[in-house]
Write an enzyme that holds these catalytic residues in place. Structure first.
Site, PDB file in Angstrom:
ATOM      1  N   GLU A   1       7.245  -6.745   5.291  1.00 29.44           N
ATOM      2  CA  GLU A   1       7.550  -5.655   5.965  1.00 29.44           C
ATOM      3  C   GLU A   1       8.377  -5.708   7.429  1.00 29.44           C
ATOM      4  OE1 GLU A   1       5.003  -1.813   7.567  1.00 29.44           O
ATOM      5  OE2 GLU A   1       4.008  -3.717   7.109  1.00 29.44           O
TER       6      GLU A   1
ATOM      7  N   ARG B   1       4.900  16.806   8.894  1.00 29.29           N
ATOM      8  CA  ARG B   1       6.008  16.116   9.552  1.00 29.29           C
ATOM      9  C   ARG B   1       7.135  15.569   8.758  1.00 29.29           C
ATOM     10  NH1 ARG B   1       0.958  12.668   9.888  1.00 29.29           N
ATOM     11  NH2 ARG B   1       1.335  10.547   8.825  1.00 29.29           N
TER      12      ARG B   1
ATOM     13  N   ASP C   1       5.197   3.669  14.337  1.00 29.31           N
ATOM     14  CA  ASP C   1       3.615   4.116  14.351  1.00 29.31           C
ATOM     15  C   ASP C   1       2.930   2.619  14.301  1.00 29.31           C
ATOM     16  OD1 ASP C   1       5.107   4.055  11.826  1.00 29.31           O
ATOM     17  OD2 ASP C   1       3.091   5.294  10.958  1.00 29.31           O
TER      18      ASP C   1
ATOM     19  N   TRP D   1      12.838   7.459   6.212  1.00 25.15           N
ATOM     20  CA  TRP D   1      13.754   6.762   6.777  1.00 25.15           C
ATOM     21  C   TRP D   1      13.882   5.453   6.097  1.00 25.15           C
ATOM     22  CZ3 TRP D   1      14.126   3.985  11.837  1.00 25.15           C
ATOM     23  CH2 TRP D   1      12.973   3.476  12.186  1.00 25.15           C
ATOM     24  N   ASP D   2      12.780   5.002   5.534  1.00 23.77           N
ATOM     25  CA  ASP D   2      12.796   3.641   4.542  1.00 23.77           C
ATOM     26  C   ASP D   2      13.883   3.754   3.666  1.00 23.77           C
ATOM     27  OD1 ASP D   2       9.621   2.273   4.807  1.00 23.77           O
ATOM     28  OD2 ASP D   2       9.888   4.100   5.853  1.00 23.77           O
TER      29      ASP D   2
ATOM     30  N   ARG E   1       1.006  -1.137  -0.166  1.00 24.17           N
ATOM     31  CA  ARG E   1      -0.007  -0.057  -0.191  1.00 24.17           C
ATOM     32  C   ARG E   1       0.752   1.300  -0.058  1.00 24.17           C
ATOM     33  NH1 ARG E   1      -0.849   2.059   5.375  1.00 24.17           N
ATOM     34  NH2 ARG E   1      -2.978   2.494   5.318  1.00 24.17           N
TER      35      ARG E   1
ATOM     36  N   GLY F   1       8.372   7.058  12.798  1.00 24.57           N
ATOM     37  CA  GLY F   1       8.415   6.016  12.081  1.00 24.57           C
ATOM     38  C   GLY F   1       8.367   4.605  13.147  1.00 24.57           C
TER      39      GLY F   1
END
Length: 550
Positions: free
Chosen positions: A487, A197, A302, A151-152, A144, A300
């Site tokens: 992920e 942000r 979350d 940061w990924d 998605r 990050g």
């Protein structure tokens, strides 16, 4: 560590080339602002199962015309909201790229084949959507997540380096420079609704990687590094003791440390109904809850019990009241990097000033974020003037950026061995009663990388190797079972796929590919290099992920 390459000045492209001039200005209004009551209706009535779907949709006409049509039609007795949305929007997707896992290919080869699948081209961007324009190609995480994430991307680039994707890395570098120059910071992701942000400030780490890989000189990006620092430190200069402004907190002693923040205090566009329901579940003012949810996204992590008063209640989130170990470590690295590159650029005054800022931050980190009692780094609740007691993988970030003393590093290594080491690698936290995805038993690729490198920096090579071996083994096991990388992972052999959080487990996956590919290059003898897609069933673990002891 990546091998230092020699940069050939003749092959370097000007990072501020004419290509930047061809980028169309963004419509920076978020979907909530652009579509107003139509947006609220779509999200609250669940036209799409995933709230992110609508805010990523491409409008078929000018947004103003769509909103005007909605206002004219929606009171009609036969009005069908889902049909209206279908007529005026197209669900956003990039062109399908055929990809099937090759059962004869190694895990490294599989990842190498994935880069084109995850690469996006700005010419494919739909008009008038929430997608921010970018000048160059970029890699998305997958699933998605169809946009560039901050940061990924650092962890994804580790794999681009290992796969020899130098041109794509160069494009990614210049995209981040463009974002900082255009918006004053790197947004959470390249969508209008992320502009309020950022994410953990890792651009300084990226510039080191660019130089190590021969992609760019780190000093090429000194102006952008300074702009990013100004974004995070906005308001700090004249902040009285005990006061806060945006991302800065001046503590009673006069030291300044940083927190995660978001400039908006409304429900997130991409999780509107979820946020409204979360805020209704507690007695706190809704705008406080919304801000803390948004700040949790900037972190990050979350979401995680790390930000919660009650690990089982997301509505107890208090992100903006917490001074995080990892954020302040990354900002320490940013200040040291600006100082180093200023010296290279023959600006000793700036070098001295930023070294002084880094020194002051290190003193403050030692005072507020180091716990002699726990023997490790802990986040600090500045509002309650007390450390957070839960142990998290963030404790390794000071080692990763080199600000810990040898004694502190020894304490962190002990805490990791005793509390965070699991059969499949490094646990995120010690909390296993939370429904959040950044908690035990889940493990995440970026945290494995930070831990491995941080421990190596301080001579804890055996523990670093243990984490690496276990992580590669769990990734390989899942690859053999499901023919894909994902992920996040449950760090137990034979476990069900990871869950928790606001959305299903995502395939792809950028940072898992990146970290895994780099680790496999550095450890060619690991058995994960020999695994193949779909070669065992769930009940046939061909890769050993049992602990081998530390």
């Amino acid at each position: 560590m990546a091998v230092q390459r020699t940069i050939n000045a003749e092959t370097l492209v000007d990072p501020f080339s004419d290509a930047l001039a061809d980028v169309c200005p963004a419509d920076t209004l978020s979907p909530a602002e652009r579509y107003q009551e139509l947006f609220v209706a779509v999200q609250t009535q669940r036209v799409f199962a995933d709230s992110k779907t609508f805010v990523d949709c491409a409008p078929r006409q000018y947004p103003e015309h769509i909103l005007q049509a909605y206002r004219a039609e929606h009171h009609g007795p036969d009005f069908d909201l889902a049909a209206f949305v279908d007529a005026h929007f197209s669900v956003f997707s990039f062109a399908e790229r055929d990809f099937d896992a090759d059962r004869s290919a190694s895990l490294c080869a599989h990842i190498d084949r994935l880069w084109p699948v995850l690469t996006r081209h700005p010419c494919e961007h739909p008009q008038r959507s929430s997608l921010l324009p970018l000048p160059f190609d970029y890699v998305v995480p997958g699933g998605r997540f169809t946009e560039l994430y901050y940061w990924d991307s650092y962890f994804t680039m580790l794999g681009l380096d290992a796969s020899g994707q130098c041109e794509l890395m160069r494009h990614m570098a210049d995209n981040f420079a463009y974002l900082i120059d255009t918006y004053g910071h790197v947004p959470n992701g390249s969508r209008t609704y992320y502009l309020s942000r950022s994410q953990p400030p890792v651009f300084a780490l990226m510039t080191d990687l660019f130089e190590e890989c021969g992609v760019r000189r780190a000093s090429d990006y000194l102006p952008q590094l300074r702009k990013e620092h100004a974004f995070w430190m906005d308001g700090a200069d004249h902040l009285p003791a005990g006061e806060t402004h945006r991302r800065c907190v001046r503590l009673p002693c006069g030291s300044v440390l940083n927190r995660y923040w978001d400039d908006r205090d409304t429900p997130r566009d991409e999780a509107y109904l979820e946020d409204v329901e979360t805020a209704h579940a507690c007695a706190r003012p809704p705008h406080h809850v919304y801000r803390d949810l948004r700040a949790g996204c900037e972190s990050g992590w979350d979401f995680s019990s790390r930000w919660l008063d009650d690990p089982q209640q997301l509505s107890s989130i208090r992100t903006t009241r917490i001074l995080p170990v990892d954020l302040n470590s990354f900002l320490y690295k940013l200040e040291r990097q600006i100082a180093r590159l200023s010296a290279i650029r023959d600006d000793p005054q700036s070098a001295e000033a930023f070294d002084a800022l880094a020194d002051a931050r290190r003193v403050a980190i030692d005072r507020y974020l180091w716990s002699a009692e726990a023997g490790t780094y802990l986040d600090y609740d500045w509002q309650r003037a007390s450390p957070r007691t839960a142990l998290t993988a963030a404790m390794l970030t000071p080692l990763f950026v080199g600000l810990a003393s040898p004694t502190q590093a020894d304490g962190v290594a002990t805490a990791v061995s005793e509390h965070l080491l699991m059969p499949g690698g490094l646990a995120t936290t010690t909390v296993d009663v939370s429904a959040q995805q950044w908690d035990k038993p889940n493990g995440w690729a970026p945290l494995q990388w930070i831990a491995i490198r941080g421990l190596q920096h301080y001579g804890h090579a055996q523990l670093a190797e243990e984490i690496e071996q276990r992580w590669l083994s769990i990734v390989a096991e899942r690859f053999e079972q499901g023919s894909k990388l994902v992920e996040k992972y449950v760090l137990q052999a034979g476990a069900e796929p990871a869950d928790g959080g606001e959305y299903p487990l995502q395939d792809g996956f950028g940072w898992t590919n990146g970290v895994t590919r780099q680790l496999l290059r550095e450890d060619p003898k690991h058995q994960a290099n020999r695994c193949r897609a779909g070669t065992c069933s769930v009940h046939e673990q061909r890769v050993d992920v049992q602990p081998s002891g530390t």
